[in-house]
Design an enzyme around this catalytic site. Structure first.
Site, short mmCIF file in Angstrom:
data_model
loop_
_atom_site.label_atom_id
_atom_site.label_comp_id
_atom_site.label_asym_id
_atom_site.label_seq_id
_atom_site.Cartn_x
_atom_site.Cartn_y
_atom_site.Cartn_z
N PHE A 24 0.85 -1.20 0.00
CA PHE A 24 0.00 0.00 0.00
C PHE A 24 0.88 1.24 0.00
O PHE A 24 1.71 1.43 0.90
CB PHE A 24 -0.91 -0.01 1.23
CG PHE A 24 -1.78 1.21 1.34
CD1 PHE A 24 -2.95 1.31 0.61
CD2 PHE A 24 -1.43 2.26 2.20
CE1 PHE A 24 -3.76 2.45 0.71
CE2 PHE A 24 -2.23 3.39 2.31
CZ PHE A 24 -3.40 3.48 1.55
N GLY A 25 0.68 2.11 -0.99
CA GLY A 25 1.42 3.38 -1.06
C GLY A 25 0.49 4.54 -0.80
O GLY A 25 -0.64 4.58 -1.30
N TYR A 26 0.95 5.49 0.00
CA TYR A 26 0.10 6.64 0.35
C TYR A 26 0.81 7.97 0.11
O TYR A 26 0.22 9.04 0.25
CB TYR A 26 -0.34 6.54 1.82
CG TYR A 26 0.82 6.46 2.77
CD1 TYR A 26 1.43 7.62 3.25
CD2 TYR A 26 1.36 5.23 3.14
CE1 TYR A 26 2.53 7.55 4.09
CE2 TYR A 26 2.46 5.15 3.97
CZ TYR A 26 3.05 6.30 4.44
OH TYR A 26 4.15 6.23 5.25
N GLY A 27 2.11 7.92 -0.20
CA GLY A 27 2.87 9.16 -0.44
C GLY A 27 3.47 9.10 -1.84
O GLY A 27 2.74 8.94 -2.83
N SER A 28 4.80 9.16 -1.91
CA SER A 28 5.43 9.11 -3.24
C SER A 28 5.15 7.78 -3.94
O SER A 28 5.20 7.70 -5.17
CB SER A 28 6.93 9.35 -3.14
OG SER A 28 7.57 8.27 -2.50
N GLU A 99 13.02 3.67 1.05
CA GLU A 99 12.25 4.12 2.23
C GLU A 99 13.08 4.09 3.51
O GLU A 99 12.53 4.07 4.61
CB GLU A 99 11.00 3.23 2.39
CG GLU A 99 10.08 3.20 1.18
CD GLU A 99 9.43 4.55 0.89
OE1 GLU A 99 9.14 5.29 1.83
OE2 GLU A 99 9.25 4.87 -0.30
C1 SIN Z 1 4.52 5.76 0.68
O1 SIN Z 1 4.49 6.48 -0.31
O2 SIN Z 1 3.68 4.85 0.83
C2 SIN Z 1 5.55 5.93 1.75
C3 SIN Z 1 6.07 7.29 1.91
C4 SIN Z 1 6.81 7.81 0.71
O3 SIN Z 1 7.70 7.13 0.19
O4 SIN Z 1 6.52 8.92 0.27
#
Ligand code: SIN
Length: 196
Positions: A24-28, A99
């Site tokens: 699951f990704g929530y940012g980049s 990460e």
């Molecule tokens: C994510 O995107 O899920 C983790 C935080 C990031 O790498 O920005």
């Protein structure tokens, strides 16, 4: 907790013997999917909100002038929309490096739009990691994001890409859009003053 979490994440062997797993990704990870994946689908995780409370010393800032990037903060009744990727376990190795500035692999149930769910992983930066910055007034956070930058580029691009990616997923999130609005405002002020 160590500043570089790569070794800690390698000890998390939960999915090592699986053919594939959901990340699951929530940012980049929503808008910069520079890793191989078998499938991707929008998904939600419950009990979390997205906040720009994690410091970035390695991608969107420097150790001397860290940027701010997204992490998840526990909040009862909340849900966070993101992008789920079906990947092979080997794909986690380079992602652990990407990460490494404070994020740890965390097991979480993922809920898809068709009502199905699956257990998966997300990278979570908790308050006890060395790069965590925590909450600050929105204006202060926006000013920090407006000026910070690192090897992966300007901090503001991270925020504005995320805002655009969320809009594509059909959501406007106040925390993200309000930060983006203030960062744009800051940029306009700086341009008017002839500052880069
Ligand atoms: C994510 O995107 O899920 C983790 C935080 C990031 O790498 O920005």
């Amino acid at each position: 907790m160590a500043l570089d979490t790569t070794a800690l994440n390698r000890r998390m062997t939960h999915f090592d013997d699986h053919d594939d797993l959901w990340l699951f990704g929530y940012g980049s990870l929503i808008w910069k999917a520079d890793f191989p994946f078998l499938e991707r689908r929008p998904a939600r995780i419950h009990g979390w909100v997205r906040r720009f409370w994690q410091g970035s010393h390695d991608h969107r800032g420097t150790p001397e002038a860290p940027g701010r990037v997204a992490t998840l903060i526990a909040e009862e009744g909340a849900a966070c929309l993101g992008m789920a990727y079906r990947i092979t376990p080997e794909t986690l190795r380079p992602l652990d490096v990407r990460e490494k500035n404070g994020y740890l692999r965390e097991l979480t149930p993922l809920h898809f739009e068709d009502g199905t769910s699956a257990m998966g992983l997300t990278y979570l930066a908790t308050a006890d990691n060395a790069a965590f910055l925590g909450e600050a007034p929105l204006d202060d956070m926006a000013r920090q994001i407006a000026v910070a930058g690192g090897p992966s580029g300007p901090n503001r691009d991270y925020l504005l890409h995320l805002e655009a990616a969320l809009a594509e997923l059909g959501v406007t999130e106040e925390h993200v859009s309000e930060l983006a609005r203030r960062v744009r405002e800051h940029r306009n002020d700086a341009t008017a003053l002839g500052v880069q």
